[in-house]
Scaffold this motif. Structure first.
Motif, PDB file in Angstrom:
ATOM      1  N   ASP A 573       0.723  -1.276  -0.149  1.00  0.00           N
ATOM      2  CA  ASP A 573       0.128  -0.080   0.053  1.00  0.00           C
ATOM      3  C   ASP A 573       0.757   1.182  -0.030  1.00  0.00           C
ATOM      4  OD1 ASP A 573      -2.933   1.089   0.445  1.00  0.00           O
ATOM      5  OD2 ASP A 573      -1.652   2.066   1.623  1.00  0.00           O
ATOM      6  N   GLU A 574       0.758   2.214  -0.957  1.00  0.00           N
ATOM      7  CA  GLU A 574       1.493   3.384  -1.230  1.00  0.00           C
ATOM      8  C   GLU A 574       1.313   4.512   0.031  1.00  0.00           C
ATOM      9  OE1 GLU A 574       0.625   1.607  -5.274  1.00  0.00           O
ATOM     10  OE2 GLU A 574      -0.490   2.293  -3.372  1.00  0.00           O
ATOM     11  N   GLN A 575       0.043   4.482   0.404  1.00  0.00           N
ATOM     12  CA  GLN A 575      -0.049   5.330   1.594  1.00  0.00           C
ATOM     13  C   GLN A 575       0.711   4.982   2.817  1.00  0.00           C
ATOM     14  OE1 GLN A 575      -4.475   6.078   1.806  1.00  0.00           O
ATOM     15  NE2 GLN A 575      -3.841   8.015   2.204  1.00  0.00           N
ATOM     16  N   ILE A 576       0.593   3.730   3.319  1.00  0.00           N
ATOM     17  CA  ILE A 576       1.321   3.150   4.264  1.00  0.00           C
ATOM     18  C   ILE A 576       2.819   3.532   4.175  1.00  0.00           C
ATOM     19  CG2 ILE A 576       1.879   1.296   5.547  1.00  0.00           C
ATOM     20  CD1 ILE A 576      -0.915   2.350   6.445  1.00  0.00           C
ATOM     21  N   ILE A 577       3.238   3.037   2.757  1.00  0.00           N
ATOM     22  CA  ILE A 577       4.820   3.234   2.667  1.00  0.00           C
ATOM     23  C   ILE A 577       5.250   4.447   2.557  1.00  0.00           C
ATOM     24  CG2 ILE A 577       6.549   2.869   0.946  1.00  0.00           C
ATOM     25  CD1 ILE A 577       4.926   0.219  -0.030  1.00  0.00           C
ATOM     26  N   ASP A 578       4.380   5.279   2.045  1.00  0.00           N
ATOM     27  CA  ASP A 578       4.905   6.658   2.126  1.00  0.00           C
ATOM     28  C   ASP A 578       4.653   7.290   3.551  1.00  0.00           C
ATOM     29  OD1 ASP A 578       5.145   6.987  -0.435  1.00  0.00           O
ATOM     30  OD2 ASP A 578       3.504   8.372  -0.788  1.00  0.00           O
ATOM     31  N   ALA A 579       4.040   6.961   4.446  1.00  0.00           N
ATOM     32  CA  ALA A 579       3.931   7.380   6.002  1.00  0.00           C
ATOM     33  C   ALA A 579       5.224   6.843   6.442  1.00  0.00           C
ATOM     34  CB  ALA A 579       2.919   6.775   6.614  1.00  0.00           C
ATOM     35  N   LEU A 580       5.523   5.608   6.341  1.00  0.00           N
ATOM     36  CA  LEU A 580       6.978   5.110   6.702  1.00  0.00           C
ATOM     37  C   LEU A 580       8.184   5.894   6.130  1.00  0.00           C
ATOM     38  CD1 LEU A 580       6.126   1.124   6.474  1.00  0.00           C
ATOM     39  CD2 LEU A 580       6.043   2.473   8.518  1.00  0.00           C
ATOM     40  N   TYR A 581       8.102   6.296   4.811  1.00  0.00           N
ATOM     41  CA  TYR A 581       9.147   6.955   4.342  1.00  0.00           C
ATOM     42  C   TYR A 581       9.313   8.319   5.039  1.00  0.00           C
ATOM     43  CZ  TYR A 581       9.590   4.178   0.053  1.00  0.00           C
ATOM     44  OH  TYR A 581       9.671   3.262  -1.013  1.00  0.00           O
ATOM     45  N   ARG A 582       8.068   8.897   5.457  1.00  0.00           N
ATOM     46  CA  ARG A 582       8.133  10.343   6.181  1.00  0.00           C
ATOM     47  C   ARG A 582       8.857  10.065   7.440  1.00  0.00           C
ATOM     48  NH1 ARG A 582       3.487  10.865   3.159  1.00  0.00           N
ATOM     49  NH2 ARG A 582       2.460  10.236   4.807  1.00  0.00           N
ATOM     50  N   ALA A 583       8.205   8.951   8.267  1.00  0.00           N
ATOM     51  CA  ALA A 583       8.935   8.809   9.415  1.00  0.00           C
ATOM     52  C   ALA A 583      10.351   8.329   9.543  1.00  0.00           C
ATOM     53  CB  ALA A 583       8.037   7.523   9.969  1.00  0.00           C
ATOM     54  N   SER A 584      10.925   7.545   8.485  1.00  0.00           N
ATOM     55  CA  SER A 584      12.166   7.449   8.293  1.00  0.00           C
ATOM     56  C   SER A 584      12.939   8.821   8.212  1.00  0.00           C
ATOM     57  CB  SER A 584      12.313   6.490   7.246  1.00  0.00           C
ATOM     58  OG  SER A 584      13.821   6.483   7.010  1.00  0.00           O
ATOM     59  N   VAL A 588      13.091   8.359  12.733  1.00  0.00           N
ATOM     60  CA  VAL A 588      12.275   7.218  13.107  1.00  0.00           C
ATOM     61  C   VAL A 588      12.759   5.872  12.550  1.00  0.00           C
ATOM     62  CG1 VAL A 588      10.159   5.878  13.853  1.00  0.00           C
ATOM     63  CG2 VAL A 588      10.042   8.292  13.471  1.00  0.00           C
ATOM     64  N   ARG A 589      13.594   5.100  13.699  1.00  0.00           N
ATOM     65  CA  ARG A 589      13.917   3.553  12.988  1.00  0.00           C
ATOM     66  C   ARG A 589      12.890   2.866  12.686  1.00  0.00           C
ATOM     67  NH1 ARG A 589      17.802  -0.458  16.503  1.00  0.00           N
ATOM     68  NH2 ARG A 589      17.586  -2.350  15.079  1.00  0.00           N
ATOM     69  N   VAL A 590      12.611   2.282  11.450  1.00  0.00           N
ATOM     70  CA  VAL A 590      11.582   1.548  10.974  1.00  0.00           C
ATOM     71  C   VAL A 590      12.351   0.295  10.475  1.00  0.00           C
ATOM     72  CG1 VAL A 590       9.805   1.429   8.975  1.00  0.00           C
ATOM     73  CG2 VAL A 590      10.287   3.594  10.197  1.00  0.00           C
ATOM     74  N   ASP A 591      11.617  -0.738  11.131  1.00  0.00           N
ATOM     75  CA  ASP A 591      11.841  -2.191  10.793  1.00  0.00           C
ATOM     76  C   ASP A 591      10.655  -2.870  10.181  1.00  0.00           C
ATOM     77  OD1 ASP A 591      14.473  -1.916  11.902  1.00  0.00           O
ATOM     78  OD2 ASP A 591      14.154  -2.603  13.935  1.00  0.00           O
ATOM     79  N   VAL A 592      11.081  -3.538   9.138  1.00  0.00           N
ATOM     80  CA  VAL A 592       9.987  -4.045   8.381  1.00  0.00           C
ATOM     81  C   VAL A 592      10.193  -5.660   7.932  1.00  0.00           C
ATOM     82  CG1 VAL A 592       8.512  -4.189   6.138  1.00  0.00           C
ATOM     83  CG2 VAL A 592       9.073  -1.999   7.174  1.00  0.00           C
ATOM     84  N   GLY A 606      17.929  10.321   1.995  1.00  0.00           N
ATOM     85  CA  GLY A 606      17.271  11.415   2.863  1.00  0.00           C
ATOM     86  C   GLY A 606      15.967  11.084   3.035  1.00  0.00           C
ATOM     87  N   VAL A 607      15.808   9.766   2.713  1.00  0.00           N
ATOM     88  CA  VAL A 607      14.346   9.242   2.856  1.00  0.00           C
ATOM     89  C   VAL A 607      14.388   7.782   3.626  1.00  0.00           C
ATOM     90  CG1 VAL A 607      12.273   8.119   1.718  1.00  0.00           C
ATOM     91  CG2 VAL A 607      13.344  10.356   1.003  1.00  0.00           C
ATOM     92  N   THR A 608      15.216   6.829   3.200  1.00  0.00           N
ATOM     93  CA  THR A 608      14.905   5.334   3.747  1.00  0.00           C
ATOM     94  C   THR A 608      16.516   4.904   4.547  1.00  0.00           C
ATOM     95  OG1 THR A 608      15.773   4.450   1.801  1.00  0.00           O
ATOM     96  CG2 THR A 608      13.574   4.898   1.700  1.00  0.00           C
ATOM     97  N   GLU A 609      17.213   6.172   5.015  1.00  0.00           N
ATOM     98  CA  GLU A 609      18.211   5.618   5.804  1.00  0.00           C
ATOM     99  C   GLU A 609      17.954   4.908   7.126  1.00  0.00           C
ATOM    100  OE1 GLU A 609      19.589   9.128   3.127  1.00  0.00           O
ATOM    101  OE2 GLU A 609      18.103   8.353   4.310  1.00  0.00           O
ATOM    102  N   ASN A 610      16.732   5.160   7.490  1.00  0.00           N
ATOM    103  CA  ASN A 610      16.382   4.430   8.723  1.00  0.00           C
ATOM    104  C   ASN A 610      15.411   3.244   8.521  1.00  0.00           C
ATOM    105  OD1 ASN A 610      17.521   6.449  10.842  1.00  0.00           O
ATOM    106  ND2 ASN A 610      16.379   7.801   9.968  1.00  0.00           N
ATOM    107  N   ILE A 611      15.419   2.701   7.425  1.00  0.00           N
ATOM    108  CA  ILE A 611      14.407   1.612   6.879  1.00  0.00           C
ATOM    109  C   ILE A 611      15.054   0.672   6.840  1.00  0.00           C
ATOM    110  CG2 ILE A 611      12.765   0.699   5.547  1.00  0.00           C
ATOM    111  CD1 ILE A 611      11.486   3.439   5.135  1.00  0.00           C
TER     112      ILE A 611
END
Length: 724
Positions: A573-584, A588-592, A606-611
């Motif tokens: 889902d793009e909305q969920i993924i975009d929300a995770l991108y913005r959090a990262s 925010v440390r994001v583990d999937v 600048g977007v996914t360094e924390n994912i």
């Protein structure tokens, strides 16, 4: 817009700057090409399955099983995903794509990737697994490798067990080209009439009810089990089927058809009748893939292409044997040393009987505290099934309500519901008859439930009911008390031994009220109400998750503890993924932790360094869904049935339940941290979009197997509690 009644999400108090609760989206700050293509990501998932089959450290019969799983997976991918893309293109419907590419280009990439993988799959069998089986005393042989004595034994088997069920179909002016059923294995045969000299064509279906690999009689007594593919046995006795004819050519082929079911529901339509009609249509869906053996001659192939109306790009030339789903049979050979070590699920500590040979009292145990059960490490039979069976017998139980997505007609789950109804209890079964490829079976046992007096409903128009809910109402001391089970997996005792899932048992009054309202709405008209300990799709789940994710983003910006952990089967889902991108991007440390499809891209500056994205495949199918949020030091953790896909969030009834017991929160977070550890064997998604397997340390030692470690930990925990 997201409702600001935060109690309906159990999220605590709203901040003053929450506006109306909506999450602002600034797509301009995100790169355009920020998603992986979902179909190619699925092929990458099936490649990971194939890599397990290629792994020489795994027991060889398990490797054969993974080859069969790969083949079965790919069949479904073509029947549903590829077929769906082609159908939408042909009919002119919009084809959703999250990568900004024409669907024809996506289909071309799928074709290229599938061709490569199928050839790799065939080589894995011929060059890796088959020789390893032979080293273990299990030979899959060709006809040329069999001596005359064994040929004679096989001929006797052919005459008595095979020949009577064969049905050769000729093609000539009086006999049109026969219908070829989807996924059937066939022989294309060209013959010459000895009298007229005329060439003819015939099709012979390999009987699917017979063993795909025929054991050569008496071979096991010699210490080596020897097997011949059934189609080879048939091919070398075609003279018995076509007496007086000269056999010119014979080659195996297999057709895949579009078997995606499309139901156009409206308020006046009888869903069961419409579904039965659609299932009949499915049998005659258009071809989408033709598999042939690599040695097939051009004359035979051209005839198949013309008669079946497939394009050359839809033809897959492969080394034989075709249809390696047949390896499921070989993988069941009783050679314990060639399988994973046996594992017997333990009974959850809370549900162990107080006395030896006694029965557990589930109602007392659940009243004492919530119980979190982890399958298959902890038994489904001695938890979910036994709880339902006790509820069916208990004279104080007044009502039982349950959702059923995939189960079996002979399941103890179905029988317990029937028993409860026959004892005079109110029983509601919400049966999802549109569960893909289980539709016909679900219709049969749903009618069986109806005949027993169970109130059977089929969900809401336009929505699949995918949530896993069981609700028991019991009278205690003149009051009604609710006992609830919310799971991440199906109520299916068979798959529960193979699928990793969680289930929460609770007598919490709020959960009971939530389920009472939800079941009333499922058996009524629509999902509209809000819930307090549940997040429910299609109206509230997406909004609730977006809010939780954005709260972590705002906590990170404010310097407060923030972290997101999500475990799902699919992340699309793009909305969920975009929300995770913005959090990262906010720190925010994001583990999937994802088993299958993943459209997240890592390596976006600048977007996914924390994912971090990891995948784990193994002995059991990772199936549970976990959503954990740091929440400024007060973790909020949910489990449930929903994947992060459009269909789950928008077109299904899904439910997540918040896990509140501190020991359960810790158990889920600890499991997640073990999965994401660099010391644990897993696949890592890298910046190129490739999934790289990490299963050995720098010194070459095996990394931690998450499933083996979990198995050991649960057994130790049980022993420790037994000692106390």
């Amino acid at each position: 817009m997201i409702d600001t009644e935060v109690l309906d999400y159990g999220l605590g108090e709203a901040d003053d700057d929450d506006f109306d609760g909506a999450v602002e989206v600034d797509d301009a700050q995100l790169p355009d090409h920020r998603y992986m293509d979902r179909e190619l990501s699925w092929l990458a998932f099936n490649q990971r399955v194939l890599e397990l089959a290629e792994d020489p450290s795994l027991p060889v019969l398990e490797r054969a099983n993974f080859l069969a799983i790969f083949a079965s997976n790919l069949d479904e991918f073509f029947m549903v995903r590829v077929a769906g893309l082609k159908r939408r293109i042909v009919t002119g419907l919009a084809v959703p794509t999250n990568v900004g590419r024409a669907p024809q280009d996506v289909l071309a990439d799928i074709s290229e990737g599938a061709h490569t993988l199928q050839l790799r799959h065939a080589r894995a069998w011929a060059d890796l697994v088959k020789p390893a089986l032979s080293d273990a005393g299990i030979d899959v042989v060709r006809w040329e490798e069999i001596d005359e004595e064994d040929r004679s034994k096989l001929y006797d088997y052919f005459q008595s067990q095979v020949f009577p069920v064969l049905m050769p179909l000729a093609v000539d002016p009086a006999h049109p080209f026969p219908y070829i059923s989807g996924l059937s294995l066939n022989l294309a045969i060209r013959i010459r009439n000895a009298k007229t000299g005329r060439q003819e064509f015939a099709r012979l279906k390999v009987p699917p009810m017979l063993p795909r690999f025929v054991e050569i009689p008496g071979s096991a007594a010699s210490g080596r089990a020897r097997y011949l593919p059934l189609e080879l046995l048939i091919a070398h006795h075609l003279g018995d089927l076509f007496p007086g004819m000269e056999i010119l050519e014979h080659h195996a082929f297999r057709l895949t058809r579009n078997e995606d079911v499309v139901i156009e529901e409206d308020e006046t339509e009888n869903l069961i009748q419409a579904l039965e009609a659609e299932l009949l249509r499915r049998r005659f869906g258009p071809p989408i893939r033709l598999e042939v053996t690599e040695e097939m001659d051009d004359v035979t192939l051209d005839l198949l292409i013309e008669e079946l109306e497939v394009s050359e790009k839809e033809v897959y030339r492969l080394p034989g044997p075709l249809d390696l789903r047949g390896l499921f049979d070989l993988a069941r050979i009783d050679r314990p040393e060639l399988h994973y070590p046996p594992h017997v699920p333990v009974t959850a500590t809370a549900f162990q009987p107080a006395e030896q040979n006694g029965r557990a009292d589930f109602f007392t145990a659940i009243r004492k505290s919530d119980v979190l059960v982890h399958h298959p490490y902890e038994s489904f039979t001695t938890s979910v099934v036994a709880f339902l069976e006790q509820a069916a017998r208990d004279p104080h139980v007044l009502a039982i309500k349950q959702t059923l997505y995939r189960t079996s007609g002979d399941s103890p789950i179905v029988q317990a519901l029937i028993d409860a109804a026959e004892r005079g209890k109110q029983v509601l079964a919400l049966v999802e008859v549109k569960a893909r490829f289980d539709e016909a079976a679900n219709i049969v046992w749903a009618r069986k439930l109806e005949k027993a007096g169970v109130h059977v409903v089929y969900g809401l128009v336009g929505l699949k009911t995918h949530c896993k809910l069981l609700h028991v109402i019991r009278e205690e001391d003149g009051m009604l008390r609710s006992y609830s089970h919310i799971g991440t997996g199906n109520y299916n005792p068979k798959t529960s031994r193979l699928y990793e899932d969680f289930g929460l048992f609770t007598s919490d009054e709020q959960v009971g009220r939530d389920l009472t309202r939800l079941f009333n709405e499922l058996s009524g008209y629509a999902i509209e109400k809000k819930f307090k300990r549940l997040l429910v799709a299609p109206l509230h789940l997406r909004k609730g998750l977006l809010r939780l994710i954005d709260k972590e983003r705002r906590n990170a910006l404010a310097g407060r503890p923030a972290r997101i952990r999500i475990k799902v089967n699919s992340m699309v889902d793009e909305q969920i993924i975009d929300a995770l991108y913005r959090a990262s991007a906010a720190g925010v440390r994001v583990d999937v932790w994802v088993r299958g499809i993943c459209s997240i891209k890592v390596g976006l500056d600048g977007v996914t360094e924390n994912i971090t994205v990891r995948s784990i495949l193994g002995r059991y199918l990772e199936h549970s869904r976990i959503f954990a949020f740091e929440n400024d030091g007060d973790p909020q953790v949910y489990i449930g049935s929903a994947d992060m896909m459009h269909r789950n969030l928008d077109r299904r009834v899904e439910a997540l339940v918040r896990v509140v017991a501190p020991e359960h929160v810790k158990e889920l977070v600890d499991l997640f941290d073990l999965a994401m550890s660099d010391e644990t064997s897993s696949w890592h998604l890298d910046a190129s979009g490739a999934w790289v397997r990490h299963h050995l340390s720098e010194a070459g030692a095996p990394l931690v197997d998450l499933q083996e470690r979990t198995m050991t930990q649960i057994q130790r925990r049980r022993r420790a509690r037994a000692v106390r």
